[in-house]
Design an enzyme around this catalytic site. Structure first.
Site, PDB file in Angstrom:
ATOM      1  N   CYS A  71       0.854  -1.378   0.159  1.00  0.00           N
ATOM      2  CA  CYS A  71      -0.106  -0.048   0.134  1.00  0.00           C
ATOM      3  C   CYS A  71       0.876   1.321  -0.048  1.00  0.00           C
ATOM      4  O   CYS A  71       1.727   1.325   1.006  1.00  0.00           O
ATOM      5  CB  CYS A  71      -0.859   0.096   1.139  1.00  0.00           C
ATOM      6  SG  CYS A  71      -2.062   1.449   1.448  1.00  0.00           S
ATOM      7  N   CYS A  79       3.059  -9.112   2.965  1.00  0.00           N
ATOM      8  CA  CYS A  79       3.917  -9.770   1.906  1.00  0.00           C
ATOM      9  C   CYS A  79       3.107  -9.996   0.730  1.00  0.00           C
ATOM     10  O   CYS A  79       2.020  -9.580   0.561  1.00  0.00           O
ATOM     11  CB  CYS A  79       4.384 -10.992   2.462  1.00  0.00           C
ATOM     12  SG  CYS A  79       3.073 -12.277   2.879  1.00  0.00           S
ATOM     13  N   CYS A  82       0.152 -12.476   0.422  1.00  0.00           N
ATOM     14  CA  CYS A  82      -1.014 -11.921   1.143  1.00  0.00           C
ATOM     15  C   CYS A  82      -1.553 -10.871   0.261  1.00  0.00           C
ATOM     16  O   CYS A  82      -2.825 -10.774   0.140  1.00  0.00           O
ATOM     17  CB  CYS A  82      -0.886 -11.721   2.668  1.00  0.00           C
ATOM     18  SG  CYS A  82      -0.123 -12.992   3.680  1.00  0.00           S
ATOM     19  N   GLU A 392     -50.392 -23.935  38.948  1.00  0.00           N
ATOM     20  CA  GLU A 392     -49.081 -23.994  38.433  1.00  0.00           C
ATOM     21  C   GLU A 392     -48.357 -25.043  39.213  1.00  0.00           C
ATOM     22  O   GLU A 392     -47.735 -24.745  39.947  1.00  0.00           O
ATOM     23  CB  GLU A 392     -48.503 -22.545  38.117  1.00  0.00           C
ATOM     24  CG  GLU A 392     -49.248 -21.561  37.402  1.00  0.00           C
ATOM     25  CD  GLU A 392     -48.624 -20.156  37.685  1.00  0.00           C
ATOM     26  OE1 GLU A 392     -49.082 -19.379  36.619  1.00  0.00           O
ATOM     27  OE2 GLU A 392     -48.051 -19.901  38.725  1.00  0.00           O
ATOM     28  N   ASP A 421     -45.100 -14.954  43.370  1.00  0.00           N
ATOM     29  CA  ASP A 421     -46.226 -13.798  43.852  1.00  0.00           C
ATOM     30  C   ASP A 421     -47.069 -14.199  44.537  1.00  0.00           C
ATOM     31  O   ASP A 421     -48.075 -13.328  45.172  1.00  0.00           O
ATOM     32  CB  ASP A 421     -46.566 -13.280  42.535  1.00  0.00           C
ATOM     33  CG  ASP A 421     -46.792 -11.938  42.485  1.00  0.00           C
ATOM     34  OD1 ASP A 421     -45.813 -11.093  43.329  1.00  0.00           O
ATOM     35  OD2 ASP A 421     -47.816 -10.948  42.118  1.00  0.00           O
ATOM     36  N   ASP A 587     -42.106 -18.069  31.286  1.00  0.00           N
ATOM     37  CA  ASP A 587     -43.354 -18.487  32.273  1.00  0.00           C
ATOM     38  C   ASP A 587     -42.979 -19.820  33.010  1.00  0.00           C
ATOM     39  O   ASP A 587     -41.823 -20.341  32.403  1.00  0.00           O
ATOM     40  CB  ASP A 587     -44.542 -18.630  31.364  1.00  0.00           C
ATOM     41  CG  ASP A 587     -45.094 -17.546  31.005  1.00  0.00           C
ATOM     42  OD1 ASP A 587     -44.726 -16.419  31.509  1.00  0.00           O
ATOM     43  OD2 ASP A 587     -45.797 -17.222  29.904  1.00  0.00           O
ATOM     44  N   ASP A 809     -47.086  -7.100  28.044  1.00  0.00           N
ATOM     45  CA  ASP A 809     -46.066  -7.556  27.261  1.00  0.00           C
ATOM     46  C   ASP A 809     -46.357  -6.714  25.741  1.00  0.00           C
ATOM     47  O   ASP A 809     -45.241  -6.013  25.318  1.00  0.00           O
ATOM     48  CB  ASP A 809     -46.042  -9.191  26.653  1.00  0.00           C
ATOM     49  CG  ASP A 809     -47.551  -9.386  26.452  1.00  0.00           C
ATOM     50  OD1 ASP A 809     -48.524  -8.708  26.448  1.00  0.00           O
ATOM     51  OD2 ASP A 809     -47.701 -10.661  25.972  1.00  0.00           O
TER      52      ASP A 809
END
Length: 1109
Positions: A71, A79, A82, A392, A421, A587, A809
């Site tokens: 460059c 090199c 590459c 649950e 809760d 949940d 949500d």
């Protein structure tokens, strides 16, 4: 290294050798030059010490005696191999300054190189005279043989004879071994590539190593050719490539996921990081979009536009052709159809740009989990919410917790918080047993890499569990673990049986103290750390993730906001104890089905180029225990596989309440990082009149801004106090302290009075203070879950889960999108989460009722997407989707009316459409065909089966005329009149066996409207057919339209009818009585009123018969 003049070249990057296949004269000339000493190949040790920053090799010397420079802008050391590889197969740009590489003389051309004036590149690429054989040989050696290995030359361009290696071609060190002889090189691992002259030959790749016991028959292509002509070369490519990869991995810079509002964007732009371009693998994205193929999506879009046009023609015909003798029926039907069209537009256009996504878990590990170093994956706090252990079951919650603790993620990065809760001691004791069983279950899962890691579903799956299992102890340990789990189930079921009979004085702890949660409505906050900091390890001595039990404080007179309030309490507790930058909420009945689910989410969240603007990653909901036919569309496949993919192509999917990974900063109500816009076009490329308009508008804006600034400055100067010169420094320090106090007060007003929690909100990467003791953190955590902590703060308004609806949500995701965030929809090949869904009719209707009620509450609140969030970051099509999510319950009214019209038409002999002409027939046929084509194409690109699509259409009608209708009236009463009503579901009967709950019937008033519709439409069909039979052949033509209309309603309500009949094929008496009663009342009222009969009485005509005779 000394090569001895062998005619062998190679490239370790491409794993190949190159042998120059010159003609006999050139070959003889080269051999003579080699023997006479006019050509030399120098080793790497003789070159300069500068090394390539990509592969680590030394930079070669050019023909001019200077180091090779790839460059010319920044001289980044690369090199020649590459450089040529980057030009040929890479992005053709310098890794450091991003300047495009120019062709250097001696290198082959690539596409995009600038043409050289007056030079033929094929003849002059290596700058030699073809008439001079010595220069021919020199050029061939320099360009082909010594690629990447420079030579010193004299003034004539020939190599100096003093530098010649005089060794014979029988030298023992091969080329490309860098001066080191490999003793493990064998002849059967050699690789030769024999191209034609100037590189036009064919490649012969390395052959695999054969069995030495089997003799190989030599089959040379040219038997008479001497092997010395080819030369000899060998490289242990496997070892070389492993060494090269090791060097690459050592150089790979670990990209840290740092926060900041100036972070990356979602447009794929790279970060401006000096270390990132060093390695190709380091800058690879962790995920990518997979657009729907154009062969599927383009016809779909064309059908949508065509359907829109046909819809316009349909309404043009309907409005211009009213039915004079049934004007009421016609007007009612047109109003309903207009509403259906608007609802279809709101639902259809957010699916305009559907996409899919793919993740790269190996790149995530390569970037954040370096071998021999601590994992740099971000920490995740996982929330599990439960209320009533009787509804649950604790065993289900325990399986969810076990799947979380066994997740494939660093254990020190995972913390599980269970919110109880209901303050139930049963949940507390079940969680304690779960923590003890996890010490055995977690190492078993990770040792044998089993899926899923919820024991109930792992041991119940009907597959060959020995598939892909090679560990000799697997069968033995699996049997032992299954026995351990059976004992664990017995313990949990024993706790449930004990909890059925609550003592009069309530429960007590082991030390005799009363259980704090004996009064569910009045108890203090409770936090218990079962695993984590207390040093508990598994049976193999490994660390386990943290497991924390949380029950927030509850007092009479305080609003606790149900699940949203519990989730906000978990946010604050986790911020004090662990403060992970990411959160996952599930949940209690949704277990982790894919142990790599967290890694899937991190591929989006931790992507340095695109993750900074992602507020959450939503996974689809998948369910267990649903019958194969999915009678009531419990899987909701159309929504999760079609609608959500469409939203992912816009601003992201909506939040559905579970299976979602959040960014904590987004939940705190912060705005998304602002994307830096590229500089706009200058006026040089626009017409002069555009430039004039642009300049005028800019001048006007600047003048307005200057006027506003001058006004503000004058007001400030008028209110300023003039200080003496010696007091300026003190004033500055005082103003700084005042600003810090002001900012602290603002944060406390927003987040609450906990200084520890307020301090935890500032770092984007999370973390807790290192010097804080666990006891002090627990005391602070108890404070942040007190009842009055959220008073006069922005919790539930702008911070955390948003209050105001039972479907918190939708509101929470909507607020995030309004702040400019975007979300991501992730569908792994193995479903990330699985849960249980209500499969019987009554429970399913009750679930849909709750969702619809939440939508009605949002519609009647200030957060309604019709009028909220303008000027923020919400996109228009995303807003359409949110509007549709809160408007759909209102569709129940026109849907109920429209399903009643067929029965009315059959009973009265009238119809909503006049006599159909040919034009009208084409319009109706086009509309029906476009509707069917849209559904078929959606099923094609969404991967949805026709059964799932049809079940979804059926339940849209069933839920619309029952749950949505009741939710609408309940929401209106609750919001407008303050009257809170509820529709309870009570069990009546049950059957044993698989899917027995499918036939479980529960009485609810939601069943009355669809049952009534079924009865009146069936009665209408019977009456219509009887009337046609009595009136003759001419009456059958008009009857077909009415019958089609009625059968459309009956077919859509057919699953509802099967649910009513149940397994015994009989309908409950109470439903039959209520439905017959309502149908009879409506029929008698219609016969009595009959608005379609002339007010002057029936029209009597003379039949022609003399009845007097």
């Amino acid at each position: 290294m000394d090569t001895g003049g062998r005619l062998i070249a190679g490239s370790h990057n491409r794993n190949e050798f190159v042998l120059i296949n010159a003609d006999e004269n050139a070959r003889e000339l080269i051999l003579i030059l080699l023997w006479l000493g006019f050509v030399q190949i120098k080793s790497v040790q003789e070159l300069s010490g500068q090394t390539c920053q990509i592969c680590g090799d030394e930079i070669e010397i050019t023909v001019d005696g200077e180091p090779f420079v790839a460059c010319n802008e920044c001289a980044f050391p690369v090199c020649r191999p590459c450089y040529e590889y980057e030009r040929r197969e890479g992005n053709q740009a310098c890794p450091q300054c991003k300047t495009r590489y120019k062709r250097i003389k001696g290198s082959p051309r690539v596409e995009g190189d600038e043409e050289e004036d007056g030079i033929d590149d094929l003849d002059n690429e290596f700058d030699y005279d073809a008439s001079d054989p010595q220069q021919v040989a020199e050029a061939m050696l320099n360009a082909r043989l010594n690629t990447g290995r420079g030579t010193h030359q004299n003034a004539s361009g020939m190599p100096a004879s003093s530098e010649l290696d005089s060794s014979l071609p029988s030298s023992q060190i091969p080329l490309l071994t860098y001066g080191e002889e490999d003793s493990e090189i064998s002849a059967d691992h050699h690789a030769l590539i024999v191209p034609q002259f100037m590189g036009n030959g064919n490649r012969v790749h390395p052959m695999p190593c054969s069995d030495p016991s089997v003799p190989l028959q030599p089959r040379p292509m040219v038997p008479k050719k001497d092997i010395a002509v080819y030369g000899y070369g060998s490289v242990a490519w496997k070892d070389r490539m492993e060494e090269w990869k090791k060097r690459q991995n050592d150089k790979l810079q670990v990209v840290k996921h740092e926060g900041g509002n100036d972070g990356g964007n979602f447009d794929g732009k790279e970060l401006d990081d000096a270390d990132l371009p060093m390695m190709d693998e380091g800058r690879q994205p962790l995920s990518r979009k997979l657009p729907i193929p154009s062969s599927k999506i383009n016809p779909y879009r064309m059908i949508i536009i065509l359907r829109l046009a046909i819809l316009g023609l349909f309404f043009h015909y309907r409005l211009l052709h009213p039915v004079r003798d049934a004007y009421g029926l016609w007007l009612t039907s047109v109003i309903c159809e207009i509403w259906f069209a608007v609802s279809w537009i709101l639902d259809q256009f957010p699916k305009w740009c559907p996409i899919e996504r793919e993740t790269y878990l190996d790149r995530l590990s390569l970037r954040y989990e370096k071998e021999g170093k601590p994992s740099e994956l971000a920490s995740v706090d996982i929330f599990v919410s439960t209320v009533d252990p009787m509804k649950e079951p604790p065993l289900i919650t325990a399986n969810t917790v076990l799947s979380i603790l066994a997740v494939d993620y660093p254990v020190d990065k995972v913390a599980c918080y269970v919110s109880d809760d209901g303050a139930a001691m049963l949940t507390f004791e079940a969680l304690s047993e779960t923590a003890e069983f996890a010490r055995k279950w977690v190492p078993f899962c990770k040792k044998f890499n089993i899926e899923p890691r919820a024991p109930e579903w792992y041991f119940s799956q009907k597959i060959d569990y020995l598939r892909n299992k090679v560990h000799p102890a697997f069968v033995r340990e699996r049997r032992a673990m299954k026995r351990e789990y059976e004992e664990f189930k017995v313990q949990i079921n024993g706790l449930v049986a004990t909890a059925q009979k609550v003592p009069e004085d309530g429960w007590t702890m082991q030390d005799g103290t009363p259980w704090p949660g004996n009064n569910v409505r009045d108890h203090p906050g409770m936090i218990q750390v079962f695993l984590g900091d207390n040093g508990v390890r598994d049976v193999e001595g490994n660390e386990l993730p943290s497991l924390v039990y949380v029950s927030r404080e509850k007092r009479p007179g305080f609003e606790h906001h149900k699940k949203a309030g519990a989730m906000n309490a978990l946010i604050r507790v986790s911020a004090v104890l662990s403060n992970a930058p990411y959160l996952l909420n599930v949940d209690c009945d949704h277990y982790i089905n894919n142990s790599k689910a967290l890694r899937e989410a991190m591929c989006f969240m931790m992507d340095p180029t695109s993750g900074k603007k992602v507020c959450y990653v939503q996974f689809p909901q998948r369910f267990d225990g649903i019958d194969r036919h999915d009678r009531y569309s419990n899987r909701n496949v159309v929504f999760f596989d079609i609608n959500m993919k469409g939203l992912d192509g816009l601003q992201g999917p909506i939040y559905v309440g579970t299976g979602c990974v959040f960014r904590r900063q987004a939940l705190y109500g912060f705005d998304a990082p602002v994307t830096k816009k590229p500089p706009g076009k200058t006026c040089n490329c626009l017409p002069k009149w555009c430039c004039f308009l642009c300049c005028c508008s800019r001048k006007n804006k600047k003048q307005k801004q200057k006027k506003e600034k001058t006004k503000k400055s004058k007001q400030r100067e008028a209110s300023k106090q003039i200080h003496a010169l010696e007091n300026i420094e003190g004033a500055i320090s005082e103003s700084n302290s005042q600003s810090s106090v002001t900012s602290q007060m603002k944060l406390e007003k927003k987040f609450g009075q906990s200084p520890v929690f307020v301090a935890s909100t500032l770092p984007e990467d999370g973390g807790v203070p290192q010097n804080a003791s666990p006891a002090s953190l627990l005391r602070e955590a108890i404070q942040v879950i007190s009842c009055g902590y959220e008073d006069k703060t922005e919790w539930g308004k702008e911070v955390g889960w948003i209050y105001g609806s039972v479907t918190e949500d939708i509101l929470t995701g909507f607020k995030m999108h309004c702040h400019g965030w975007r979300s991501v929809y992730c569908i792994p090949k193995r479903p990330a989460f699985k849960g249980s869904a209500p499969i019987n009719l009554s429970d399913r209707l009750h679930q849909v009722l709750r969702w619809a009620l939440g939508s009605v509450e949002i519609f009647l609140s200030r957060h309604c997407p019709i009028w909220y969030g303008y000027g923020g970051g919400l996109k228009w099509l995303e807003r359409f989707s949110y509007i549709n999510s809160v408007v759909y319950p209102w569709t129940s009214i026109p849907l109920l009316v429209y399903c009643t019209l067929p029965a009315i038409c059959l009973l009265t002999g009238k119809f909503i459409v006049p006599e159909i002409s040919n034009y009208a027939s084409l319009v109706f046929m086009g509309l029906f065909i476009s509707i069917a084509a849209t559904g078929i194409l959606e099923m094609q690109w969404g991967g949805v089966g026709i059964d799932d699509w049809w079940r979804n259409e059926q339940f849209w009608v069933i839920g619309g005329v029952s749950s949505h209708l009741f939710a609408l009236f309940q929401g209106l009463l609750k919001v407008l009149a303050g009257v809170s009503t509820s529709f309870t579901v009570t069990s009546k009967a049950a059957d044993d066996g698989e899917f027995s709950e499918l036939y479980l019937f529960k009485w609810t008033s939601l069943l009355i409207p669809p049952t009534t519709l079924l009865i009146i439409n069936i009665v209408g069909v019977v009456v219509g057919i009887s009337d046609a039979i009595n009136n003759g052949y001419d009456s059958w033509g008009p009857l077909f339209g009415r019958l089609f209309f009625a059968f459309w309603v009956i077919i859509h309500l057919y699953p509802f009818l099967k649910g009513l009949l149940g397994k015994q094929d009989r309908m409950p008496t109470i439903i039959l009585v209520w439905s017959i009663l309502l149908a009879s009342i409506l029929t008698l009222m219609w016969v009595r009123i009959n608005p379609f009969v002339s007010k002057d009485g029936p029209v009597l005509e003379i039949c022609g018969l003399n009845c007097d005779d």
